[in-house]
Write a protein that holds these residues in place. Structure first.
Motif, PDB file in Angstrom:
ATOM      1  N   TYR A  47      -0.603 -22.964   8.520  1.00 40.83           N
ATOM      2  CA  TYR A  47      -0.371 -21.523   8.684  1.00 40.83           C
ATOM      3  C   TYR A  47       1.130 -21.214   8.650  1.00 40.83           C
ATOM      4  CZ  TYR A  47      -5.222 -21.769  10.152  1.00 40.83           C
ATOM      5  OH  TYR A  47      -6.583 -22.008  10.194  1.00 40.83           O
ATOM      6  N   GLN A  48       1.768 -21.572   7.563  1.00 39.46           N
ATOM      7  CA  GLN A  48       3.198 -21.329   7.392  1.00 39.46           C
ATOM      8  C   GLN A  48       3.391 -20.245   6.338  1.00 39.46           C
ATOM      9  OE1 GLN A  48       4.317 -25.321   6.349  1.00 39.46           O
ATOM     10  NE2 GLN A  48       4.619 -25.963   8.467  1.00 39.46           N
ATOM     11  N   ARG A 104      10.989 -32.019  10.876  1.00 41.23           N
ATOM     12  CA  ARG A 104       9.702 -31.897  11.575  1.00 41.23           C
ATOM     13  C   ARG A 104       9.130 -30.488  11.425  1.00 41.23           C
ATOM     14  NH1 ARG A 104      13.063 -35.044  14.594  1.00 41.23           N
ATOM     15  NH2 ARG A 104      12.309 -37.119  15.201  1.00 41.23           N
ATOM     16  N   GLN A 105      10.016 -29.533  11.134  1.00 38.75           N
ATOM     17  CA  GLN A 105       9.565 -28.156  10.915  1.00 38.75           C
ATOM     18  C   GLN A 105       8.661 -28.034   9.688  1.00 38.75           C
ATOM     19  OE1 GLN A 105      10.050 -25.343  12.618  1.00 38.75           O
ATOM     20  NE2 GLN A 105      11.504 -26.015  14.181  1.00 38.75           N
ATOM     21  N   CYS A 106       8.684 -29.047   8.832  1.00 41.99           N
ATOM     22  CA  CYS A 106       7.788 -29.026   7.668  1.00 41.99           C
ATOM     23  C   CYS A 106       6.328 -29.039   8.085  1.00 41.99           C
ATOM     24  CB  CYS A 106       8.064 -30.232   6.768  1.00 41.99           C
ATOM     25  SG  CYS A 106       9.647 -30.191   5.905  1.00 41.99           S
ATOM     26  N   TRP A 107       6.062 -29.550   9.289  1.00 41.36           N
ATOM     27  CA  TRP A 107       4.665 -29.774   9.687  1.00 41.36           C
ATOM     28  C   TRP A 107       4.237 -28.945  10.889  1.00 41.36           C
ATOM     29  CZ3 TRP A 107       3.502 -31.866   5.475  1.00 41.36           C
ATOM     30  CH2 TRP A 107       4.342 -32.798   4.862  1.00 41.36           C
ATOM     31  N   ASN A 163      -1.909 -26.382  -1.480  1.00 46.95           N
ATOM     32  CA  ASN A 163      -2.294 -26.715  -0.099  1.00 46.95           C
ATOM     33  C   ASN A 163      -1.166 -26.454   0.897  1.00 46.95           C
ATOM     34  OD1 ASN A 163      -0.609 -28.878  -0.599  1.00 46.95           O
ATOM     35  ND2 ASN A 163      -2.015 -30.414   0.190  1.00 46.95           N
ATOM     36  N   ASN A 164      -0.187 -25.621   0.472  1.00 45.04           N
ATOM     37  CA  ASN A 164       0.861 -25.096   1.346  1.00 45.04           C
ATOM     38  C   ASN A 164       1.759 -26.170   1.940  1.00 45.04           C
ATOM     39  OD1 ASN A 164       2.322 -23.000   2.409  1.00 45.04           O
ATOM     40  ND2 ASN A 164       0.995 -22.673   4.176  1.00 45.04           N
ATOM     41  N   SER A 179       0.070 -11.444   6.804  1.00 43.97           N
ATOM     42  CA  SER A 179       0.443 -12.830   6.531  1.00 43.97           C
ATOM     43  C   SER A 179       0.368 -13.113   5.030  1.00 43.97           C
ATOM     44  CB  SER A 179      -0.482 -13.798   7.275  1.00 43.97           C
ATOM     45  OG  SER A 179      -0.454 -13.550   8.670  1.00 43.97           O
ATOM     46  N   THR A 180       1.335 -13.867   4.537  1.00 46.48           N
ATOM     47  CA  THR A 180       1.367 -14.242   3.128  1.00 46.48           C
ATOM     48  C   THR A 180       1.379 -15.759   3.018  1.00 46.48           C
ATOM     49  OG1 THR A 180       2.623 -12.262   2.567  1.00 46.48           O
ATOM     50  CG2 THR A 180       2.592 -14.031   0.938  1.00 46.48           C
TER      51      THR A 180
END
Length: 322
Positions: free
Chosen positions: A171-172, A163-166, A225-226, A30-31
């Motif tokens: 963990y994205q 909504r895919q932003c959240w 904070n991603n 994971s990156t």
């Protein structure tokens, strides 16, 4: 200092409940965005600044001369040691009492002294050629990064469904394209920050310094904070308007007034719709409340992001075309 850093990077402020910085460390599987990734922005900003100097000299300047934009600036004030000392060390706008004193000291008429100070202030302004070259550089870079952003974002699910932003935050995964997009944007604004101290100092120096500082802070903290997905949407919205603004300036300096008016009207329309409509009323201040636990102080940050972005862009971009 160590205590201040521990307090500032408190996980309960930046991250959701039961998530720690250790959970977001990159591994082979994971990156995730890491704060140290952004160190690259400083040397890259210096490279962009050097590219700008070469671009303005060998590309923008010949284009300006081909459009018959004059290199000469405003009329220079006749050198006078006493007035120059007052101008550089005391004040650029002497009051009546000081004008009377200088008039007696130099045996000059007050009007002549006022004229001298006006001409000397005008010398501080960059020439039309300089401003055209600067706008052409910003236009070129903004057009490039906006085009890159569109090509990148059209392949992402969060452009079509914000909504895919959240989903599954924080963990994205961080992709190389997303990392490049962020670092190049950040480097550009760092280069603008550096160039303020080498360019001719303008009267909006303080406003633009705060504008660049605010933008750098927003890009940096949204990366750390991603919140990079919504960050890419914000950068795309901002770059869209910047392209039109710099194009309008170039048309103005070229004395193509009708084209300037058209481009500036388009800029105003895009600015209002994108920055003051789509951004604050959609993802940043509405959808996040549905998909993320907002019981922690962290999740007031998007509202803070919105406020800072609106203020900095309003005061920074609403400068005169002149």
């Amino acid at each position: 200092m160590a205590g201040i850093l521990v307090w500032f990077w408190n996980e309960r402020f930046w991250l959701p409940h039961n998530v720690t910085w250790a959970d977001l460390k990159s591994t082979e599987e994971s990156t995730f965005p890491q704060a140290e990734d952004l160190y690259l922005a400083i040397p890259l900003a210096f490279c962009i600044f050097c590219i700008r100097l070469l671009f303005e000299r060998f590309i923008a300047k010949p284009c300006a001369l081909a459009l018959k934009i004059q290199a000469s600036g405003p009329q220079k004030a006749q050198y006078n040691a006493i007035l120059e000392k007052v101008f550089t060390s005391i004040t650029k706008h002497p009051d009546e009492k000081r004008l009377d004193g200088l008039s007696k000291q130099l045996d000059w008429d007050v009007r002549n002294i006022q004229r001298w100070f006006r001409q000397r202030r005008n010398q501080e302004k960059p020439s039309t050629l300089t401003r055209f070259c600067e706008s052409m550089w910003k236009f070129t870079f903004n057009l490039y990064i906006f085009t890159y952003g569109v090509r990148y974002l059209k392949k992402t699910p969060w452009l079509w469904n914000t909504r895919q932003c959240w989903y599954n935050y924080p963990y994205q995964q961080l992709t190389p394209d997303l990392h490049y997009y962020y670092v190049v944007e950040l480097s550009f604004y760092w280069s603008l920050m550096f160039s303020q101290f080498t360019d001719i100092k303008r009267k909006d120096f303080g406003i633009m310094f705060l504008h660049h500082l605010g933008t750098i802070s927003l890009i940096t903290f949204s990366y750390v904070n991603n919140m990079v997905r919504v960050g890419t949407l914000v950068m795309g919205l901002h770059d869209m308007a910047d392209v039109l603004l710099e194009a309008a300036k170039m048309a103005n300096y070229s004395k193509c007034q009708k084209l300037c008016d058209l481009l500036f009207a388009l800029f105003a329309l895009v600015f209002l719709i994108a920055r003051l409509g789509v951004f604050p009323l959609c993802t940043a201040s509405k959808e996040i409340w549905v998909y993320i636990d907002t019981s922690k102080l962290l999740f007031y940050l998007p509202v803070l992001y919105t406020g800072i972005a609106v203020l900095t862009t309003f005061f920074g971009e609403q400068r005169s075309l002149m």
